[in-house]
Enzyme design. Structure first.
Site, short mmCIF file in Angstrom:
data_model
loop_
_atom_site.label_atom_id
_atom_site.label_comp_id
_atom_site.label_asym_id
_atom_site.label_seq_id
_atom_site.Cartn_x
_atom_site.Cartn_y
_atom_site.Cartn_z
N GLY A 17 0.83 -1.20 0.00
CA GLY A 17 0.00 0.00 0.00
C GLY A 17 0.86 1.25 0.00
O GLY A 17 2.09 1.17 -0.04
N GLY A 20 -0.59 -5.13 0.85
CA GLY A 20 -1.84 -4.91 0.15
C GLY A 20 -2.05 -5.83 -1.03
O GLY A 20 -3.20 -6.14 -1.40
N GLU A 72 5.30 -6.42 7.49
CA GLU A 72 4.92 -5.19 8.18
C GLU A 72 5.60 -4.95 9.52
O GLU A 72 5.76 -3.79 9.94
CB GLU A 72 3.40 -5.15 8.37
CG GLU A 72 2.61 -4.92 7.09
CD GLU A 72 2.41 -6.19 6.26
OE1 GLU A 72 1.78 -6.09 5.20
OE2 GLU A 72 2.88 -7.27 6.69
N ASP A 109 -1.93 -6.86 8.08
CA ASP A 109 -3.36 -6.54 8.03
C ASP A 109 -3.98 -7.11 6.76
O ASP A 109 -3.61 -8.19 6.33
CB ASP A 109 -3.58 -5.03 8.17
CG ASP A 109 -3.00 -4.22 7.02
OD1 ASP A 109 -2.03 -4.69 6.37
OD2 ASP A 109 -3.50 -3.11 6.75
#
Length: 355
Positions: free
Chosen positions: A73, A121, A144, A152
């Site tokens: 992302g 992402g 991450e 996530d």
């Protein structure tokens, strides 16, 4: 729409093509909004039988276009927002998670071609698809914890359902899987040579009701999944749901593999690692993917404004010194009270909701 996302139909197949080569096709808000809009349009369109996700080829010969399916992302934007009021970051997460959830629950067949870097992402839009194709170019990871964030986009759901403690290992270390390893773990449903992708995509367009048969026919036997050589060690060393116990197991082992993983974990954010372990523990108990996204949004809304994420972005994205100064710097310094605060449900007016 946006030039960063190419959309349209070929025959009865809806095409979503990521087109941001200089960022390895990393997602921004407009790309997420565009995919959501097209998925909604195609949902009730009888002329669309299936949806295909991939990245666009380089129009100008830029080699970066072929290196990534989707590298994640817009981390720089998230860091800038997190350093302020966090509103833009929350807007991005809310939209991105709606996209993840829409793909997960989509009634029509979906297929993602994970050729190249597939991280963050990119994992979030690939794993919800019914079919997921890996190649020799696939580099699959949720890295991450190295920037003070956590896996996530559904990581708590998907990683917690991997065999043994592989999910916890991947979440904490950010280890990069190759295509063969992703296939062996079930993260990819098929393994194809990259040279065969164009023909496979054309065959899907020609027969969108026979995607499984098309991919089965094109698939080849992948190389050995090297990570599985360490499966017993991973299950033993990462057996605990507390970070202190994981560190203790690695420190006590004395083997080369354990020493390598311990060195890696010592570079990661202790807060992010504790959040990740809690996320996978809770994720394994979640009754629906939407429940998972609701919790991840609450966690992301808080983590994005905390010191470790801002420091991780500084060290990795902005200054690029790769020397983050985590606070607290040790697992023992991250209290359960802090983790409970991060995981507390948001007020209903602020909570994530499906599209």
């Amino acid at each position: 729409m946006t030039d960063d996302l190419l959309t349209g139909t070929e025959g009865a197949v809806g095409r979503l093509r990521l087109n941001r080569p200089r960022a390895l096709h990393a997602l921004n808000l407009a790309m997420c909004e565009g995919m959501l809009a097209m998925l909604e349009r195609w949902r009730t369109d009888p002329g669309v039988a299936a949806v295909m996700l991939d990245h666009a080829p380089a129009a100008d010969g830029d080699p970066r276009a072929s290196r990534g399916f989707c590298a994640g992302g817009d981390i720089r934007m998230l860091g800038e927002s997190g350093a302020g009021d966090g509103a833009a970051a929350r807007c991005f997460f809310h939209t991105e998670y709606r996209l993840n959830n829409r793909l997960f629950a989509y009634a029509k067949p979906t297929v993602a071609f994970m050729d190249g870097v597939t991280m963050g992402g990119g994992v979030g839009i690939a794993l919800p698809c019914r079919w997921r194709v890996a190649t020799e170019n696939t580099r699959f990871a949720m890295p991450e914890t190295g920037i003070g964030l956590f896996p996530d986009v559904g990581g708590g759901w998907f990683l917690s359902r991997l065999p043994g403690r592989i999910g916890q290992f991947l979440a904490l270390t950010g280890h990069r899987l190759d295509g063969a390893e992703a296939h062996a773990l079930g993260l990819a449903t098929h393994y194809l040579p990259a040279a065969a992708l164009d023909a496979a995509k054309a065959a899907v367009v020609a027969d969108p009701h026979g995607i499984a048969a098309v991919l089965d026919a094109a698939a080849v036997t992948p190389p050995a999944a090297r990570l599985l050589d360490h499966r017993v060690a991973i299950d033993r060393l990462f057996a605990a749901d507390t970070l202190e116990e994981v560190f203790a197991a690695l420190e006590a082992d004395g083997g080369a593999f354990a020493a390598e993983q311990l060195a890696i974990l010592r570079t990661k954010s202790p807060q992010a690692m504790k959040v990740s372990l809690r996320l996978l523990y809770d994720g394994g108990l979640m009754q629906s993917f939407a429940d998972e996204m609701r919790q991840e949004y609450a966690v992301a809304s808080r983590v994005v404004q905390r010191h470790d994420f801002l420091e991780g972005v500084r060290a990795v994205i902005v200054d690029k010194d790769n020397a983050p100064r985590w606070q607290p710097a040790t697992p023992e310094g991250v209290t359960e009270h802090v983790i409970d605060q991060i995981f507390a449900p948001l007020p209903e007016a602020d909570a994530w909701t499906p599209a």
